[in-house]
Design an enzyme around this catalytic site. Sequence first.
Site, PDB file in Angstrom:
ATOM      1  N   PHE A 146      28.919  50.636 111.094  1.00 14.99           N
ATOM      2  CA  PHE A 146      27.907  50.160 110.140  1.00 14.99           C
ATOM      3  C   PHE A 146      27.608  51.285 109.159  1.00 14.99           C
ATOM      4  O   PHE A 146      27.123  52.343 109.542  1.00 14.99           O
ATOM      5  CB  PHE A 146      26.606  49.702 110.812  1.00 14.99           C
ATOM      6  CG  PHE A 146      25.628  49.182 109.782  1.00 14.99           C
ATOM      7  CD1 PHE A 146      25.703  47.865 109.344  1.00 14.99           C
ATOM      8  CD2 PHE A 146      24.690  50.025 109.183  1.00 14.99           C
ATOM      9  CE1 PHE A 146      24.852  47.394 108.341  1.00 14.99           C
ATOM     10  CE2 PHE A 146      23.842  49.553 108.184  1.00 14.99           C
ATOM     11  CZ  PHE A 146      23.924  48.239 107.769  1.00 14.99           C
ATOM     12  N   ASP A 233      28.557  60.144 108.845  1.00 12.60           N
ATOM     13  CA  ASP A 233      27.438  59.301 108.412  1.00 12.60           C
ATOM     14  C   ASP A 233      26.306  59.497 109.418  1.00 12.60           C
ATOM     15  O   ASP A 233      26.276  58.882 110.482  1.00 12.60           O
ATOM     16  CB  ASP A 233      27.860  57.835 108.344  1.00 12.60           C
ATOM     17  CG  ASP A 233      26.710  56.924 107.881  1.00 12.60           C
ATOM     18  OD1 ASP A 233      25.559  57.408 107.829  1.00 12.60           O
ATOM     19  OD2 ASP A 233      26.964  55.745 107.590  1.00 12.60           O
ATOM     20  N   LYS A 274      17.542  57.462 105.396  1.00 15.45           N
ATOM     21  CA  LYS A 274      16.462  57.056 106.300  1.00 15.45           C
ATOM     22  C   LYS A 274      15.389  58.141 106.483  1.00 15.45           C
ATOM     23  O   LYS A 274      14.571  58.331 105.613  1.00 15.45           O
ATOM     24  CB  LYS A 274      17.056  56.578 107.620  1.00 15.45           C
ATOM     25  CG  LYS A 274      17.865  55.284 107.416  1.00 15.45           C
ATOM     26  CD  LYS A 274      18.147  54.510 108.673  1.00 15.45           C
ATOM     27  CE  LYS A 274      18.681  53.125 108.321  1.00 15.45           C
ATOM     28  NZ  LYS A 274      20.053  52.867 108.729  1.00 15.45           N
TER      29      LYS A 274
HETATM   30  C1  LIG Z   1      21.040  52.250 107.794  1.00 13.51           C
HETATM   31  C2  LIG Z   1      22.387  52.863 107.705  1.00 13.51           C
HETATM   32  C3  LIG Z   1      23.099  52.908 106.487  1.00 13.51           C
HETATM   33  C4  LIG Z   1      22.616  52.214 105.244  1.00 13.51           C
HETATM   34  O1  LIG Z   1      21.400  52.688 104.779  1.00 13.51           O
HETATM   35  P1  LIG Z   1      20.557  51.809 103.727  1.00 13.51           P
HETATM   36  O2  LIG Z   1      19.446  52.706 103.315  1.00 13.51           O
HETATM   37  O3  LIG Z   1      20.097  50.590 104.461  1.00 13.51           O
HETATM   38  O4  LIG Z   1      21.474  51.452 102.616  1.00 13.51           O
HETATM   39  C5  LIG Z   1      24.311  53.566 106.472  1.00 13.51           C
HETATM   40  N1  LIG Z   1      24.811  54.132 107.579  1.00 13.51           N
HETATM   41  C6  LIG Z   1      24.167  54.096 108.764  1.00 13.51           C
HETATM   42  C7  LIG Z   1      24.777  54.772 109.948  1.00 13.51           C
HETATM   43  C8  LIG Z   1      22.945  53.448 108.880  1.00 13.51           C
HETATM   44  O5  LIG Z   1      22.321  53.392 110.053  1.00 13.51           O
END
Ligand SMILES: *Cc1c(COP(=O)(O)O)cnc(C)c1O
Length: 426
Positions: A146, A233, A274
């Site tokens: 994700f 990520d 985040k």
């Molecule tokens: C939440 C998330 C995203 C996307 O972030 P948004 O601010 O919702 O666009 C990307 N990678 C990971 C691992 C996430 O948990």
Amino acid sequence: MSILENITSKDAIALEEKHGAHNYHPLPVVLSKGEGVFVWDVEGQKYYDFLSAYSAVNQGHCHPKIVNAMIVQAKTLSLTSRAFYNDMLGKYEKYATETFHFDKLLPMNTGAEAVETALKICRKWAYEKKGIEENEAEIVVCENNFHGRTTTIISFSNDPVARKNFGPYTDGFIKIEYDNLKALEEVLKSNKNVAGFLVEPIQGEAGVYVPSNGYLSGAKALCEKYNVLFIADEVQTGIARTGRLLATCGNCSCSDKHCSGTPEIKPDILILGKALSGGAYPVSAVLADNDIMGVIRPGNHGSTFGGNPIAAAVGMAALEVVKDEKLAENAFVLGELFREELNKFIPHTDLVNSVRGKGLLNAILINDTEESSTAWDICMALKENGLLAKPTHGNIIRFAPPLVMTKEQLLDCVSIIIKTLKEFKK
Ligand SMILES: *Cc1c(COP(=O)(O)O)cnc(C)c1O
């Protein structure tokens, strides 16, 4: 008199139902206030927040230091665009790059934008530094990943709900099994055009899937061997969530004593979002050293809001809170306690198979099928008992409270969870 009395939960839900796009399926609770580890609904009911806005609110709801930084900056200068310099961005960039030990930071707003940015940097690096022929670069990603919701990102998702009928898709991605070094080596060995490997240190949305020990360092070593960029990520795992400042930590400056001695995995490109703002504001970033970030030149990439003065002030305050309040250390200690307590209970129930996670990013695996509604039904029962969590699948519930939680509060939450599971009838 108070806003709390203006609208009922039922009315608020009906408004969204009627006037909002149905792109989410929320738990039926309408929140109107948050403080620390708690949120309140419009009827005044108090809950422990065990989702933390998907780990955006690691520093707790409405942290006074973060809120204050935001208010002060909002009253002074909010947005200039990057057409001009502002007096906050450089300070924030210095602070963040020193914190995470990278030469440079590229500021964006959302996680998905930061992932897109990392992919673009990686491709440009491939053509200008690695010498891959134009338009031939491939980026390796993992199954069940994700990384967000843009057209390119969903192009390499394997979630049919996120993908179906949004094609045509972006080319240039190769999907391999997560937590499988052999599969990674295979693809790197057989394909000269691989530019990068994009990976979540723990797959959050997939259900808090923690890879085997040595997977990340092994993957990093393979990337080095084949001159491929290791792109982490850490949008969900970063900023102390997993008990270290970064889940790929080993090269950070957090005060966490558990940090030292862990194998050092410094990603070539680090993606944050985040909790980089403590949930107060959309703030994301891509970090890399000069040899990589140097491929980005004026006009190549940007964002009107990226690096705005409020984001810079909020980002700095949010990182300071993580250090000042030793949130990595707290997440480590409370995470161990959480899994220990649940592991004592699990042998006595047929409902839960196991608990897994790192720091305060955890999940319980429910003894039912992925298609069942059992996890959802348990979350509804947890809500009745004063704790908000959300399933990631029909049979997995993620538990990710704010990291400012105390030991006493955590034990209170454990007893709510155990009580709910004991009483639960399918
Ligand atoms: C939440 C998330 C995203 C996307 O972030 P948004 O601010 O919702 O666009 C990307 N990678 C990971 C691992 C996430 O948990």
